[in-house]
Enzyme design. Sequence first.
Site, PDB file in Angstrom:
ATOM      1  N   ASP A   1       0.865  -1.192  -0.015  1.00 61.87           N
ATOM      2  CA  ASP A   1       0.162   0.173  -0.183  1.00 61.87           C
ATOM      3  C   ASP A   1       0.902   1.230   0.003  1.00 61.87           C
ATOM      4  OD1 ASP A   1      -2.416   1.519   0.074  1.00 61.87           O
ATOM      5  OD2 ASP A   1      -2.789   0.943   2.076  1.00 61.87           O
ATOM      6  N   GLY A   2       0.356   2.350  -0.538  1.00 60.67           N
ATOM      7  CA  GLY A   2       1.073   3.472  -0.578  1.00 60.67           C
ATOM      8  C   GLY A   2       1.632   4.144  -1.781  1.00 60.67           C
ATOM      9  N   ASN A   3       1.593   3.263  -2.958  1.00 57.74           N
ATOM     10  CA  ASN A   3       1.816   3.943  -4.204  1.00 57.74           C
ATOM     11  C   ASN A   3       1.465   5.286  -4.596  1.00 57.74           C
ATOM     12  OD1 ASN A   3       3.165   1.316  -4.313  1.00 57.74           O
ATOM     13  ND2 ASN A   3       1.556   0.595  -5.945  1.00 57.74           N
ATOM     14  N   GLY A   4       0.284   5.480  -4.507  1.00 59.58           N
ATOM     15  CA  GLY A   4      -0.525   6.536  -4.788  1.00 59.58           C
ATOM     16  C   GLY A   4      -0.172   7.696  -3.946  1.00 59.58           C
TER      17      GLY A   4
ATOM     18  N   TRP B   1       2.809   7.810  -2.653  1.00 65.57           N
ATOM     19  CA  TRP B   1       4.299   8.241  -2.785  1.00 65.57           C
ATOM     20  C   TRP B   1       4.528   9.250  -4.091  1.00 65.57           C
ATOM     21  CZ3 TRP B   1       7.279   7.414  -7.064  1.00 65.57           C
ATOM     22  CH2 TRP B   1       8.725   7.227  -6.833  1.00 65.57           C
TER      23      TRP B   1
ATOM     24  N   ASN C   1     -10.463  -3.046  -6.438  1.00 64.30           N
ATOM     25  CA  ASN C   1      -9.790  -2.095  -7.145  1.00 64.30           C
ATOM     26  C   ASN C   1     -10.396  -1.665  -8.661  1.00 64.30           C
ATOM     27  OD1 ASN C   1      -6.574  -3.089  -5.939  1.00 64.30           O
ATOM     28  ND2 ASN C   1      -7.869  -1.467  -5.283  1.00 64.30           N
TER      29      ASN C   1
ATOM     30  N   ARG D   1       1.676  -5.129   6.216  1.00 65.94           N
ATOM     31  CA  ARG D   1       0.906  -3.966   5.494  1.00 65.94           C
ATOM     32  C   ARG D   1       1.672  -2.508   5.557  1.00 65.94           C
ATOM     33  NH1 ARG D   1      -5.239  -2.606   4.154  1.00 65.94           N
ATOM     34  NH2 ARG D   1      -4.917  -0.838   2.902  1.00 65.94           N
TER      35      ARG D   1
ATOM     36  N   LEU E   1      -6.942  -5.155   7.170  1.00 69.42           N
ATOM     37  CA  LEU E   1      -6.844  -6.337   6.113  1.00 69.42           C
ATOM     38  C   LEU E   1      -7.343  -6.224   4.991  1.00 69.42           C
ATOM     39  CD1 LEU E   1      -5.579  -9.266   6.486  1.00 69.42           C
ATOM     40  CD2 LEU E   1      -7.702 -10.058   7.378  1.00 69.42           C
ATOM     41  N   SER E   2      -8.147  -5.251   4.764  1.00 68.34           N
ATOM     42  CA  SER E   2      -9.040  -4.942   3.571  1.00 68.34           C
ATOM     43  C   SER E   2      -9.216  -6.200   2.436  1.00 68.34           C
ATOM     44  CB  SER E   2      -7.936  -4.116   2.293  1.00 68.34           C
ATOM     45  OG  SER E   2      -7.644  -3.047   3.165  1.00 68.34           O
TER      46      SER E   2
HETATM   47  C1  FPP Z   1      -2.084   0.180  -3.321  1.00 69.71           C
HETATM   48  O1  FPP Z   1      -1.624   1.358  -3.456  1.00 69.71           O
HETATM   49  C2  FPP Z   1      -1.531  -0.824  -4.514  1.00 69.71           C
HETATM   50  C3  FPP Z   1      -2.276  -1.208  -5.333  1.00 69.71           C
HETATM   51  C4  FPP Z   1      -3.618  -1.269  -5.499  1.00 69.71           C
HETATM   52  C5  FPP Z   1      -1.398  -1.766  -6.698  1.00 69.71           C
HETATM   53  C6  FPP Z   1      -0.237  -2.644  -6.310  1.00 69.71           C
HETATM   54  C7  FPP Z   1       0.493  -2.649  -7.525  1.00 69.71           C
HETATM   55  C8  FPP Z   1       1.933  -2.715  -7.515  1.00 69.71           C
HETATM   56  C9  FPP Z   1       2.650  -2.475  -6.540  1.00 69.71           C
HETATM   57  C10 FPP Z   1       2.633  -2.716  -9.070  1.00 69.71           C
HETATM   58  C11 FPP Z   1       2.331  -3.758  -9.774  1.00 69.71           C
HETATM   59  C12 FPP Z   1       2.718  -5.086  -9.317  1.00 69.71           C
HETATM   60  C13 FPP Z   1       3.176  -6.165  -9.932  1.00 69.71           C
HETATM   61  C14 FPP Z   1       3.061  -7.509  -9.319  1.00 69.71           C
HETATM   62  C15 FPP Z   1       3.681  -6.161 -11.246  1.00 69.71           C
HETATM   63  P1  FPP Z   1      -2.636   2.532  -3.556  1.00 69.71           P
HETATM   64  O2  FPP Z   1      -2.533   2.891  -5.041  1.00 69.71           O
HETATM   65  O3  FPP Z   1      -3.852   2.380  -2.874  1.00 69.71           O
HETATM   66  O4  FPP Z   1      -1.861   3.907  -2.575  1.00 69.71           O
HETATM   67  P2  FPP Z   1      -2.459   4.986  -2.080  1.00 69.71           P
HETATM   68  O5  FPP Z   1      -3.128   4.327  -0.724  1.00 69.71           O
HETATM   69  O6  FPP Z   1      -1.293   5.935  -1.273  1.00 69.71           O
HETATM   70  O7  FPP Z   1      -3.466   5.724  -2.756  1.00 69.71           O
END
Ligand code: FPP
Length: 236
Positions: free
Chosen positions: A18-21, A23, A66, A184, A191-192
């Site tokens: 979690d946390g890509n967005g 970041w 998602n 997490r 746990l989502s």
């Molecule tokens: C949650 O962060 C992350 C996801 C829903 C996607 C996970 C995908 C990857 C790590 C990349 C692709 C993976 C592979 C195996 C190729 P979020 O977007 O909810 O972050 P946020 O809570 O900060 O918005």
Amino acid sequence: MKNMIERPTPAHVAIIMDGNGRWAQKRHLPRIMGHRAGVQTVESIVRTASNKGISFLSLYAFSSENWRRPKEEVSALISLFRLYFKSKAEELKENDVRIRFAGRRHPFPSDLIDIMDQAEETTLSCKKMQLILCLNYGGRQEIMDALQRIILEAAAGKELNISEDTFRDYLYLPDVPDPDLIIRTSGELRLSNFWLWQSSYSEFYFSDILWPDFNEEEFSRAIESYTQRNRRYGTV
Ligand code: FPP
């Protein structure tokens, strides 16, 4: 003393990435850049887990919820999955890592489904570690899918003896042991809908680090924390 004994390395580590967005937002970048950076972390953690002798690593990459994200983000994620599974299957095979998927294939595009099938096929005989990608996965959905299969078999006249053990046979990956440790990232404490059935006695580790910044050091900290715990499974 029981609680002074170090536990062995967990056999199955599961991660809610979690946390890509956030970041990406912190860097004034589009969210997809966070997912791209997240793929680099996937690569490094797969290597680290395998080197540590972990037998099963499961990653929650796309939940059944998602699909509610903006269309552009969903298609960008699908493109990343295509790219990763297509380009990495051979490398995973060389490293003796078997790739498997948990979740409903539908409604992913058919070319992605072919790539997923191919990646599973290419790495089928690999033994060092199983890398389980949870894609279009939801814990409740998995339990409902199991129930649906049981109902169909019962309606077809099959004699069924349903217990906790036999119910497991209807889950997506019945041979995979329950996660010992669920990590997490990003500071969220839930746990989502991940591994609902399987997580009943899992240990949890919550890290404040956003997934793209998660690294070997923090992963080792999580494992170290697990090895210090005393799992009692309801006993004293
Ligand atoms: C949650 O962060 C992350 C996801 C829903 C996607 C996970 C995908 C990857 C790590 C990349 C692709 C993976 C592979 C195996 C190729 P979020 O977007 O909810 O972050 P946020 O809570 O900060 O918005």
